[in-house]
Write a protein that holds these residues in place. Sequence first.
Motif, PDB file in Angstrom:
ATOM      1  N   GLY A 127      -5.683   0.455  -0.870  1.00  9.51           N
ATOM      2  CA  GLY A 127      -5.905  -0.371   0.311  1.00  9.51           C
ATOM      3  C   GLY A 127      -6.586  -1.687   0.016  1.00  9.51           C
ATOM      4  O   GLY A 127      -6.200  -2.732   0.548  1.00  9.51           O
ATOM      5  N   ALA A 138      -4.175  -3.991  -1.805  1.00 10.60           N
ATOM      6  CA  ALA A 138      -3.144  -4.457  -0.874  1.00 10.60           C
ATOM      7  C   ALA A 138      -3.688  -5.543   0.044  1.00 10.60           C
ATOM      8  O   ALA A 138      -3.018  -6.544   0.304  1.00 10.60           O
ATOM      9  CB  ALA A 138      -2.593  -3.290  -0.055  1.00 10.60           C
ATOM     10  N   SER A 171       0.811  -1.222   0.000  1.00 11.46           N
ATOM     11  CA  SER A 171       0.000   0.000   0.000  1.00 11.46           C
ATOM     12  C   SER A 171       0.844   1.272   0.000  1.00 11.46           C
ATOM     13  O   SER A 171       0.312   2.368  -0.092  1.00 11.46           O
ATOM     14  CB  SER A 171      -0.943   0.019   1.202  1.00 11.46           C
ATOM     15  OG  SER A 171      -0.219   0.033   2.402  1.00 11.46           O
TER      16      SER A 171
END
Length: 198
Positions: free
Chosen positions: A151, A154, A144
């Motif tokens: 987000g 990730a 990230s």
Amino acid sequence: MPRISPERRQARREQIARAAVEQFAARGIHSTSMANIIDASGLSAGALYTHFTGKDEIITYVARTTVSGIFTGFSELLHRSPPPSPGALMERITERIDSADVPVGFIVQVWSEAVTNPTVRDAANEVYGEAFGFLHQYSRSWLSTAGGLDGQQADAQAPRQARLFISLIYAHILQSSMLDSYETPTFLDDVAGLFPSG
């Protein structure tokens, strides 16, 4: 009977563990008896059994403390932005493994023992879980930031990258314990391209 301080108790446990590892490395886990460990530790049977109930408990204690030692201090890496690259982290992990007090061959013996011994298997799974937990958090942080993922991406990718880390760590341990021609720097060069470069 005088009480033993926690520091003294821990020192005795470490003394016993070191003696056991020496015996395991020389004889193998199956061929090492509690009598061998008692003799090597320099303690009486009664003194040893006040710290460990038997060989399985010694094996699991050493396995847990060895892995904990490999990752000691690494949690601060999670607070860096960005954290060190995956290649740099692998280099730090392999350095810790290569310089550990416990020979890598012992770790391989523990894996073998875990196949048929439920007590050791539980410890091996616990150790795996702790390592995976750290590597999952690290991977989420890396992906990230320097990895350039949002987000959600990730979160989706982090478990896969953590499993890759674990596989590479296990491969390093296995190869360094068995192959005379194995070289850690070459291994690190070979795996560098397996991670996103950011």
